[in-house]
Design a protein around this motif. Structure first.
Motif, PDB file in Angstrom:
ATOM      1  N   HIS A 146       0.833  -1.208   0.000  1.00 16.18           N
ATOM      2  CA  HIS A 146       0.000   0.000   0.000  1.00 16.18           C
ATOM      3  C   HIS A 146       0.863   1.252   0.000  1.00 16.18           C
ATOM      4  O   HIS A 146       0.536   2.247  -0.649  1.00 16.18           O
ATOM      5  CB  HIS A 146      -0.920   0.025   1.222  1.00 16.18           C
ATOM      6  CG  HIS A 146      -1.843  -1.129   1.291  1.00 16.18           C
ATOM      7  ND1 HIS A 146      -2.421  -1.540   2.470  1.00 16.18           N
ATOM      8  CD2 HIS A 146      -2.298  -1.978   0.336  1.00 16.18           C
ATOM      9  CE1 HIS A 146      -3.177  -2.589   2.226  1.00 16.18           C
ATOM     10  NE2 HIS A 146      -3.123  -2.871   0.952  1.00 16.18           N
ATOM     11  N   GLU A 182      -2.880   6.363  -0.735  1.00 15.66           N
ATOM     12  CA  GLU A 182      -3.446   7.616  -0.237  1.00 15.66           C
ATOM     13  C   GLU A 182      -3.902   8.528  -1.371  1.00 15.66           C
ATOM     14  O   GLU A 182      -4.706   9.432  -1.150  1.00 15.66           O
ATOM     15  CB  GLU A 182      -2.438   8.349   0.664  1.00 15.66           C
ATOM     16  CG  GLU A 182      -1.180   8.826  -0.018  1.00 15.66           C
ATOM     17  CD  GLU A 182      -0.048   7.810   0.010  1.00 15.66           C
ATOM     18  OE1 GLU A 182       1.109   8.229  -0.176  1.00 15.66           O
ATOM     19  OE2 GLU A 182      -0.311   6.603   0.185  1.00 15.66           O
ATOM     20  N   HIS A 183      -3.440   8.240  -2.602  1.00 16.99           N
ATOM     21  CA  HIS A 183      -3.797   9.098  -3.732  1.00 16.99           C
ATOM     22  C   HIS A 183      -4.949   8.544  -4.570  1.00 16.99           C
ATOM     23  O   HIS A 183      -5.348   9.178  -5.545  1.00 16.99           O
ATOM     24  CB  HIS A 183      -2.577   9.349  -4.615  1.00 16.99           C
ATOM     25  CG  HIS A 183      -1.511  10.104  -3.905  1.00 16.99           C
ATOM     26  ND1 HIS A 183      -1.686  11.377  -3.409  1.00 16.99           N
ATOM     27  CD2 HIS A 183      -0.238   9.744  -3.556  1.00 16.99           C
ATOM     28  CE1 HIS A 183      -0.591  11.780  -2.815  1.00 16.99           C
ATOM     29  NE2 HIS A 183       0.303  10.809  -2.878  1.00 16.99           N
ATOM     30  N   GLY A 222      -7.435   5.667  -0.771  1.00 19.32           N
ATOM     31  CA  GLY A 222      -7.399   6.562   0.374  1.00 19.32           C
ATOM     32  C   GLY A 222      -7.898   6.038   1.704  1.00 19.32           C
ATOM     33  O   GLY A 222      -7.811   4.855   2.024  1.00 19.32           O
ATOM     34  N   THR A 223      -8.448   6.980   2.488  1.00 21.25           N
ATOM     35  CA  THR A 223      -8.812   6.715   3.880  1.00 21.25           C
ATOM     36  C   THR A 223      -9.831   5.600   4.009  1.00 21.25           C
ATOM     37  O   THR A 223      -9.757   4.791   4.935  1.00 21.25           O
ATOM     38  CB  THR A 223      -9.346   8.010   4.533  1.00 21.25           C
ATOM     39  OG1 THR A 223      -8.357   9.034   4.398  1.00 21.25           O
ATOM     40  CG2 THR A 223      -9.644   7.791   6.005  1.00 21.25           C
ATOM     41  N   SER A 283      -8.120   2.344   3.948  1.00 19.49           N
ATOM     42  CA  SER A 283      -7.357   2.192   5.179  1.00 19.49           C
ATOM     43  C   SER A 283      -8.261   1.827   6.352  1.00 19.49           C
ATOM     44  O   SER A 283      -7.912   0.985   7.188  1.00 19.49           O
ATOM     45  CB  SER A 283      -6.587   3.477   5.487  1.00 19.49           C
ATOM     46  OG  SER A 283      -5.734   3.277   6.582  1.00 19.49           O
ATOM     47  N   GLU A 340      -0.463   4.321   7.855  1.00 16.46           N
ATOM     48  CA  GLU A 340      -1.203   4.369   6.592  1.00 16.46           C
ATOM     49  C   GLU A 340      -2.427   5.277   6.701  1.00 16.46           C
ATOM     50  O   GLU A 340      -2.687   6.094   5.818  1.00 16.46           O
ATOM     51  CB  GLU A 340      -1.639   2.951   6.203  1.00 16.46           C
ATOM     52  CG  GLU A 340      -2.521   2.908   4.966  1.00 16.46           C
ATOM     53  CD  GLU A 340      -2.988   1.490   4.687  1.00 16.46           C
ATOM     54  OE1 GLU A 340      -2.212   0.738   4.083  1.00 16.46           O
ATOM     55  OE2 GLU A 340      -4.127   1.152   5.090  1.00 16.46           O
ATOM     56  N   THR A 341      -3.169   5.133   7.792  1.00 16.15           N
ATOM     57  CA  THR A 341      -4.364   5.957   7.979  1.00 16.15           C
ATOM     58  C   THR A 341      -3.994   7.430   8.062  1.00 16.15           C
ATOM     59  O   THR A 341      -4.647   8.288   7.445  1.00 16.15           O
ATOM     60  CB  THR A 341      -5.138   5.518   9.239  1.00 16.15           C
ATOM     61  OG1 THR A 341      -5.476   4.134   9.113  1.00 16.15           O
ATOM     62  CG2 THR A 341      -6.410   6.333   9.425  1.00 16.15           C
ATOM     63  N   CYS A 381      -3.104   8.661   4.628  1.00 15.81           N
ATOM     64  CA  CYS A 381      -4.298   8.834   3.792  1.00 15.81           C
ATOM     65  C   CYS A 381      -5.075  10.083   4.196  1.00 15.81           C
ATOM     66  O   CYS A 381      -5.537  10.844   3.327  1.00 15.81           O
ATOM     67  CB  CYS A 381      -5.193   7.596   3.892  1.00 15.81           C
ATOM     68  SG  CYS A 381      -4.519   6.141   3.069  1.00 15.81           S
TER      69      CYS A 381
END
Length: 196
Positions: free
Chosen positions: A29, A35-36, A39-40, A43, A170-171, A174
């Motif tokens: 990831h 994240e692009h 995204g969230t 996550s 990661e979160t 994002c």
């Protein structure tokens, strides 16, 4: 003898491999910069899967494997499977999922089921009782012969270092990317209004 061997494979093979697969998923990831695109939301689906498998792992490590525990593990594995389906459907509609990530996902999907089947074989009396051959034990109680504390602490540390902290990063990544995109949209609107 077979039960002891299966237990050793579970504790020293399958469980570490599963934790490493989770870390590998995070690496994918990060490399593919989810994240692009997804995204969230993607996550947060990863967190939901962790919240499903965390209690399953704790139950398998800390509780005597009774019929109740086997049913609980089955329900949590099924929930994890359904959440994974939701996650992959969502992600695939927003980004490419490369072969290496698909391979990591295959491990993440199959290893919990392999663990459950192994526990069902080790505790075949309770498995048969669930199938109608005997009296199921519906109690939830600590293991009569607990696993060594050093092993339990090792698994807890592995879970934090290989799953919880990476997916927290990661979160945050994002959410930051989403905030930057939101700020850029606001600036574009202001520029558009100023040009009128």
């Amino acid at each position: 003898m077979t039960a002891v061997l299966l237990q050793q494979v579970l504790l020293w093979g399958l469980l570490p491999l599963w934790l490493l697969a989770g870390f590998g998923d995070w690496l994918c990831h990060r490399a593919y910069r989810i994240e692009h695109d997804a995204g969230t939301r993607e996550s947060l689906l990863h967190w939901l899967m962790l919240l499903e498998m965390g209690p399953a792992l704790a139950a398998a490590l800390l509780l005597e494997v009774t019929a109740a525990v086997l049913v609980l593990l089955f329900v949590l594995c099924l929930a994890h499977e359904l959440t994974t389906w939701w996650d992959l459907s969502y992600a695939a509609s927003r980004r490419r999922i490369p072969p290496v990530e698909q391979w990591v996902h295959a491990l993440q999907l199959s290893l919990p089921w392999a663990g459950l089947v192994s526990l069902a074989l080790i505790h075949h009396g309770q498995t048969l009782a669930l199938l109608g051959d005997g009296v199921p034990d519906w109690s939830l109680r600590p293991k009569q012969h607990p696993l060594p504390m050093a092993y339990l602490w090792g698994v807890a540390a592995g879970g934090v270092l290989l799953a919880a902290l990476p997916f927290a990063e990661e979160t945050l990544r994002c959410r930051h990317a989403a905030a930057v995109r939101h700020a850029q949209r606001l600036r574009l609107r202001e520029v558009a209004r100023g040009g009128r």
